[in-house]
Design a protein around this motif. Sequence first.
Motif, PDB file in Angstrom:
ATOM      1  N   ARG B  11      -5.462  11.790  -5.490  1.00 21.13           N
ATOM      2  CA  ARG B  11      -5.158  10.135  -4.670  1.00 21.13           C
ATOM      3  C   ARG B  11      -4.633   9.023  -5.797  1.00 21.13           C
ATOM      4  NH1 ARG B  11      -7.279   7.119  -0.530  1.00 21.13           N
ATOM      5  NH2 ARG B  11      -7.874   4.979  -1.414  1.00 21.13           N
ATOM      6  N   LYS B  12      -4.807   9.428  -7.085  1.00 19.95           N
ATOM      7  CA  LYS B  12      -4.120   8.467  -8.086  1.00 19.95           C
ATOM      8  C   LYS B  12      -3.182   9.134  -9.037  1.00 19.95           C
ATOM      9  CE  LYS B  12      -6.612   4.938  -6.805  1.00 19.95           C
ATOM     10  NZ  LYS B  12      -6.248   3.693  -6.298  1.00 19.95           N
ATOM     11  N   GLY B  33      -1.457   6.358 -10.320  1.00 18.27           N
ATOM     12  CA  GLY B  33      -1.836   5.056  -9.213  1.00 18.27           C
ATOM     13  C   GLY B  33      -1.386   5.393  -8.202  1.00 18.27           C
ATOM     14  N   ASP B  34      -0.509   6.490  -7.718  1.00 19.64           N
ATOM     15  CA  ASP B  34      -0.104   6.654  -6.470  1.00 19.64           C
ATOM     16  C   ASP B  34      -0.740   7.957  -5.674  1.00 19.64           C
ATOM     17  OD1 ASP B  34       1.850   4.662  -6.792  1.00 19.64           O
ATOM     18  OD2 ASP B  34       3.295   5.853  -7.510  1.00 19.64           O
ATOM     19  N   HIS B  54       2.397   5.983  -0.177  1.00 20.65           N
ATOM     20  CA  HIS B  54       2.145   4.850  -0.666  1.00 20.65           C
ATOM     21  C   HIS B  54       1.274   3.994   0.173  1.00 20.65           C
ATOM     22  CE1 HIS B  54       4.313   5.387  -4.486  1.00 20.65           C
ATOM     23  NE2 HIS B  54       5.512   5.651  -3.699  1.00 20.65           N
ATOM     24  N   HIS B  56       0.763   1.050   1.730  1.00 23.22           N
ATOM     25  CA  HIS B  56       1.318   0.004   2.370  1.00 23.22           C
ATOM     26  C   HIS B  56       2.911   0.236   2.575  1.00 23.22           C
ATOM     27  CE1 HIS B  56      -2.004  -1.730  -0.019  1.00 23.22           C
ATOM     28  NE2 HIS B  56      -1.810  -2.826   0.867  1.00 23.22           N
ATOM     29  N   PHE B  57       3.505   0.985   1.501  1.00 21.20           N
ATOM     30  CA  PHE B  57       5.104   0.826   1.507  1.00 21.20           C
ATOM     31  C   PHE B  57       5.503   2.344   2.046  1.00 21.20           C
ATOM     32  CE2 PHE B  57       3.881  -1.127  -2.645  1.00 21.20           C
ATOM     33  CZ  PHE B  57       4.006  -2.542  -1.875  1.00 21.20           C
ATOM     34  N   GLY B  58       4.592   3.138   2.779  1.00 21.91           N
ATOM     35  CA  GLY B  58       5.199   4.346   3.452  1.00 21.91           C
ATOM     36  C   GLY B  58       5.051   5.592   2.571  1.00 21.91           C
ATOM     37  N   VAL B  59       5.448   6.546   3.147  1.00 21.81           N
ATOM     38  CA  VAL B  59       5.637   7.971   2.704  1.00 21.81           C
ATOM     39  C   VAL B  59       6.978   8.359   2.080  1.00 21.81           C
ATOM     40  CG1 VAL B  59       5.682  10.555   3.294  1.00 21.81           C
ATOM     41  CG2 VAL B  59       4.073   8.717   4.534  1.00 21.81           C
ATOM     42  N   LYS B  60       6.835   8.785   0.920  1.00 21.10           N
ATOM     43  CA  LYS B  60       8.263   9.097   0.157  1.00 21.10           C
ATOM     44  C   LYS B  60       8.177  10.554  -0.382  1.00 21.10           C
ATOM     45  CE  LYS B  60       8.712   4.711   0.505  1.00 21.10           C
ATOM     46  NZ  LYS B  60       9.264   4.200   1.820  1.00 21.10           N
TER      47      LYS B  60
END
Lengths: 89, 367
Positions: B11-12, B33-34, B54, B56-60
């Motif tokens: 998770r981090k 952190g990610d 992420h 908030h910022f979606g899947v990468k």
Amino acid sequence: MADVVFTPNLQRHVECPRREAAGATVREVLDAVFADNPRLRGYVVDERGALRKHMSVFIDGRQISDRERLSDPVESRSEIYVMQALSGG
Amino acid sequence: MTQPTLLISTRKGLFIAEGSGKDARITRSAFIGDNVALTLADRRDGAWYAALDHGHFGVKLHRSADRGETWTEIAVPAYPPKPEGFVDKDMWGREREWATKNIWALEIAPDADGGLWCGTLPGGLFRSEDHGASWSLVEALWNHPTRVKWNGGGADHAAIHSICVDPRDPRCVVVAVSSGGVWRTRDGGASWTSHTVGMKAGYVPPEQAELPEFQDPHRVVQCPSAPEVFWCQHHMGIWRSTDDLASWQQIEVQPSSFGFVVAVHPRDPDTAWFIPAHSDQKRTPITGEIVVTRTRDGGKHFEILRDGLPQRLAYDLVLRHALSLADDGNHLAFGSSTGNLWVTDDQGEHWHTLSHHLPPIYAVRYA
């Protein structure tokens, strides 16, 4: 031209400094920004173009109402903040 | 394999461990952190892939050509627009968004140099021909009439979590869906057939218990050297198929048949490992004891392996991608939702603690 500011939390993933961009709606303004910074698009909106669930956008201090089509109107001197909502741990 | 490399998705962040058995150590990290959902190590060109969520910022998706020293963001699977007027609602009556919510499977597609398969939430299978530079939805599976009945099992959205590419024919691919059954293509994804005969669901009315789209396989693996043999840890227990998915036979295991993970020995289809949990109501180890179960005779008998594992007051859950077996058939690793990580170099006879204080572990995988 609207003044567009992105949350500092985004800078770790994609460089996106404060900048001016033209457009009559949130969609048009953000599209103008994404045209110069294509990788930023996927961090703010999903593939449908809808604002990501935990993101929020403020125009002159007001949260936008249309998170799907981003049709909220923007004035020529508007200040737009693209923020992340508080969530997670 | 004397010095296996283990990729640990948490998770981090992503952690990388090297070494064997009691000498294994975490040596490096990335994306601190990610939220790292899972990884793939592509043996063809040595590339590593990491799927990030992420929030908030979606899947990468990121790719590394230097074994995790540096990473480059690549394309992420994207769904096409939902056709106007198409009704697609989930079990709560909410309109299903055609948008990538997470990545729960990543495997190589050996029929093309840069070929990759990617399983996503809410249930789309994607294919890349160019090392992840672009992706396309496998429309025949997404448009299958039963797909709209798939629902969330391990998450709010239906998820393709297992992709088995047949060693006899790379155009033959099996995918498993929580909750949406087991599907196989023999033509590279152009057409799909269901393979759940023998499975039963206990979370729907009895007359619907055997419907393919209601089966919740938590994880499915195929034996590389005997590809007609599959093992499945299902929501309702353990099943095995020895007839190339024509049928499945249920197997009862003590102390519990409930769990999320399964591994099969690459050269012995009768040898498989599971990590039991206390029923779907509790999802904890039985009486606070962490054990691994292993069969060497195709499920007739099971041994309970516990040497080196906590035997009191342990409440770790091992999620579906958090058990990995190395190609040598001897090294295994598993990580828990409470951040504990154990490894063995002797098929589970003796376990060694690699860490007690990682973030919640989603996936482990030998590179």
